[in-house]
Design a protein around this motif. Sequence first.
Motif: not given
Length: 259
Positions: A185-187, A193-196, A227-228
């Motif tokens: 999960i990006p920090d 949301q964008i990556f998903s 989280q990353t």
Amino acid sequence: MKKESKKESKKDGSKWSGKENSGENVGNGIHQEDAWTFRVEGLADEFDQHVNLSVPGYDQVQGLVGQLSRYFLYDGCSVVDYGCSTGRTLQEIAARNKGRKIEYIGVDDSHEMCEKARERMSSLGVSFDILNAQAEKTFPPSNVALVIMIYTAQFMPEKSRWKFFLDMTSKMPPGSGLIVVEKTIPDEPRFSQIFSEIHIEQKKKHFDSMEVDSKARSLIGVLRPEQTNSFEQRLKQYGFSVSKFWQTLAFSGWVCRRS
């Protein structure tokens, strides 16, 4: 008079088997009943194609892992791949370490995956052992030089995940390596949301919307990303020096060295 059902090519390149399948189709003719499991019948036959179409940069990661392995492996050592599935990563590592006397060990809790891995490795002329077992109950041998975990830890419950890492680390000699690739999960919440959204767009090039939605539902409560930054810090806490070698969207890979 019954008509014979013909095999038809699907959007993802797989073939309809002509038989009825229970559960929801998540792509490549793979059907899952409710929660995702790697032990569903027939998954091993379609797994390599499915993961390649589902996970960004999967082919690239395989090549990089093979290249990185050369800097850890040597005559008389072993490499362990936890969650080895069909043995593709072990095959890639073997191809990059020709001439070295290495024991290739794969661990997977799916009997069908293990059968595929054994078939694949038996054609390479190397020493190998494919264990049909849970990763959490299997620890590396004393001569281990490299441990591989590609999209494996994320499917472990968090409590048992880090207990496994602690136990595994205690068996790894100083200087040995760990290569781990995970969906995290990006920090920064906005990027999550964008990556998903981008990932979903990419998957819809190969699967229809119903298959994408069915796969997402099947992974609820089964895929447990962290989280990353938290994941990376945990690796450091467990005695590894850590460097990220790859990232695409929410998918990251780290190469680690046991202190």
